[in-house]
Design a protein around this motif. Structure first.
Motif: not given
Length: 444
Positions: A338-360
Motif C-alpha cells: 500500500x505504501x507505494x501508492x501515492x494516490x489511493x483513489x486511483x491505480x487499480x483496474x477499470x472494468x466496463x459492463x460490456x463484453x467483446x461482441x461474439x463476432x469479433x
C-alpha cells in the motif's frame, strides 16, 4: 489476417474442391474455423489434414489447441506430444504441454515443460548474432534492470560484487546510448555494446522459484459464501476480494517477483512482463490457481488455467490499454505494498459492463494498441464502467470477456515501489451474450 474469416473459409473450401488431398488447406481451414469459434468443425478439419498427412506437426499442434478450448485436455495433450515428437523445438510446444499437464493435475511435469520453454527462449536470445542486425535494447527494460541489480546487490553479500558490476555496466550503457533514435523507447546496439551484456540481458541470472506453502495459499478469513453470492448476483459477473492470500503466500510471492530476473517482455506502454512459460513458473503460483478453483467451484466451474502472467510498471508510465481476453474467468490481483501508492483513489483496474461482441476475433478486434473501435463500441452501447481502487493483496475476479484497462496510477519511485499485478485466465470464452442492462456491483 484481415479478420475476414468467412471469406477465408470460402477460399479454403474452393482450394479443397480443386485438390481434396491438400493437407495444408484442411489445417488452415481448421485455423479459420477455430477463430470463428466453430471448434467442432475445426477439429474435423484438422482430422482431415492428419488423415492425409499423419506426421503434420503443425496440424497436431493446432488440433491440440482446439481440443484444449473444448476442455478435452487428455486429447489435447496427446496431440501436443505428437507435435513435440515430430519437431522437438516446435515453437511454444513446451508451453502448451505445460498448460495441458497442469489441467490434468500433473503439475510437476507441467513446471518442467515451462522451465524447458524458458531454457529454449534463453538459448534463442543468447544466440542472436553479435553483428548489430538484430540486437535491440529497450529503455524501460534497461532502467528496470539497473534498479533490480542495485536492489539485489544491497542485501546479497555473497553476490554483491557481481550485481554491483552488472548495475554499473547497464548504467554506463544507458548513458552512452542515443535513445532519440528509437523515440526514447528502443535502440540498436553496436557489436561492442552487445558483447558487454550478451550473457545477462533477457537472461535469468537470478532465479529461485518458491515451493508451495503448507495448506491453502488463501486467507483463512475470506467470507467464501459471500464472495460466491456477490459474483453470481453482480451484473456483470465480477467481485472484488480484499486480502486474498495469507501472509506467508503473499510475502513469498513478493520476494520471488522482486528478486528473480525473469522480466523479459517489454510492452509498448513501457511496462514489462513475465509469463508462466518464460520465467514465472513456480509451484506457489500453480498452488494459488488450484486453491482458487477448489475454494470457489461455483465461479470457476470446470475452467482450467489457460494463461498466467505478471506485469511490472514504472511509476512514471502507463498501464495496459483497453482490451478483453479470450477466457471465462479473469483473476487480477496486486502485490505491491500500500505504501507505494501515492494516490489511493486511483491505480487499480477499470472494468466496463460490456463484453467483446461474439463476432469479433481476439487477435484482430479486441486486443492490441489501437483501441478506437473498442471505445466507439462502448460509446454506442452506452457502457458504464466500474473503477476498482488499488490495494495490496486485492483481487478482481470477473468475466474475462468484459472490456477492461489499467486505471491511471502514481506510485513512488524506486524499485520496490513498482506496481506489480498477477493475471490468471481460466477457461475459454463461450458463445453467450452477457446481460448488462442493469449494472450492479457488490464488493467483498
Amino acid at each position: 489476417d484481415l479478420g475476414k474469416l468467412d471469406d477465408a473459409v470460402a477460399s479454403y473450401h474452393k482450394a479443397l474442391a480443386i485438390k481434396p488431398d491438400y493437407a495444408e488447406a484442411h489445417s488452415n481451414l481448421g485455423n479459420a474455423l477455430q477463430d470463428l469459434g466453430k471448434l467442432d468443425e475445426a477439429v474435423a478439419s484438422y482430422g482431415q489434414a492428419l488423415a492425409i498427412k499423419p506426421d503434420y506437426a503443425s496440424a497436431h499442434n493446432n488440433l491440440g489447441v482446439a481440443l484444449s478450448r473444448l476442455g478435452r485436455w487428455s486429447d489435447a495433450l496427446e496431440h501436443y506430444q505428437k507435435a513435440h515428437k515430430l519437431a522437438l523445438t516446435y515453437p511454444l510446444i513446451h508451453s502448451k504441454l505445460g498448460y495441458a499437464l497442469n489441467a490434468l493435475a500433473r503439475r510437476e511435469e507441467a513446471l518442467q515443460h515451462c522451465a524447458e520453454n524458458m531454457r529454449l527462449n534463453t538459448a534463442e536470445r543468447q544466440n542472436i548474432p553479435v553483428d548489430g542486425t538484430n540486437s535491440f535494447i529497450y529503455k524501460p527494460k534497461i532502467k528496470h534492470d539497473i534498479e533490480q541489480f542495485t536492489y539485489l546487490a544491497s542485501f546479497n553479500t555473497d553476490k554483491f560484487e557481481r550485481f554491483s558490476k552488472l548495475a554499473n555496466i547497464y548504467t554506463a550503457l544507458d548513458e552512452e546510448i542515443d535513445w532519440s533514435q528509437g523515440n526514447g523507447f528502443s535502440a540498436r546496439l553496436t557489436k561492442a555494446q552487445h558483447l558487454r551484456i550478451r550473457d545477462t540481458y533477457l537472461i535469468p541470472v537470478n532465479l529461485d522459484p518458491p515451493n508451495s506453502v503448507p495448506n491453502s495459499t488463501l486467507n483463512p478469513k475470506l467470507n467464501i459464501s459471500k464472495i460466491i453470492s456477490n459474483y453470481e448476483e453482480n451484473v456483470p459477473e465480477m467481485v472484488v476480494v480484499d486480502d486474498l492470500l495469507n501472509v506467508e503466500a503473499l510475502r513469498t510471492l513478493q520476494k520471488f517477483l522482486l528478486e528473480s530476473t525473469i522480466w523479459f517482455h517489454v510492452k509498448q506502454n513501457g511496462y514489462i512482463g513475465a509469463y508462466l512459460d518464460d520465467g514465472l513458473s513456480c509451484p506457489l503460483l500453480l498452488q494459488i490457481t488450484e486453491d482458487l478453483r477448489s475454494t470457489f467451484p461455483c465461479i470457476f466451474k470446470d475452467h482450467q488455467l489457460t494463461r498466467l502472467w505478471a506485469y511490472k510498471y514504472d511509476s512514471q508510465l502507463s498501464g495496459i490499454n483497453l482490451h478483453a481476453d479470450d477466457a471465462e474467468v479473469n483473476v487480477n490481483f496486486w502485490v505491491t505494498p500500500h505504501s507505494a501508492n501515492l494516490n489511493p483513489n486511483t491505480g487499480g483496474l477499470i472494468i466496463y459492463d460490456a463484453a467483446a461482441p461474439l463476432d469479433w476475433t481476439y487477435d484482430v478486434n479486441y486486443t492490441g494498441d489501437d483501441t478506437a473501435h473498442i471505445q466507439k463500441y462502448l460509446e454506442d452501447e452506452n457502457s458504464k464502467k466500474f473503477t476498482i481502487l488499488y490495494a495490496e493483496n486485492r483481487a478482481a475476479i470477473f468475466n474475462s470477456s468484459l472490456f477492461h484497462e489499467t486505471d491511471r496510477f502514481r506510485f513512488k519511485t524506486g524499485y520496490v515501489n513498482r506496481r506489480i499485478n498477477i493475471t490468471m485466465l481460466f477457461g475459454r470464452r463461450k458463445a453467450r451474450r452477457l446481460t448488462t442492462s442493469q449494472p450492479i456491483l457488490k464488493t467483498t
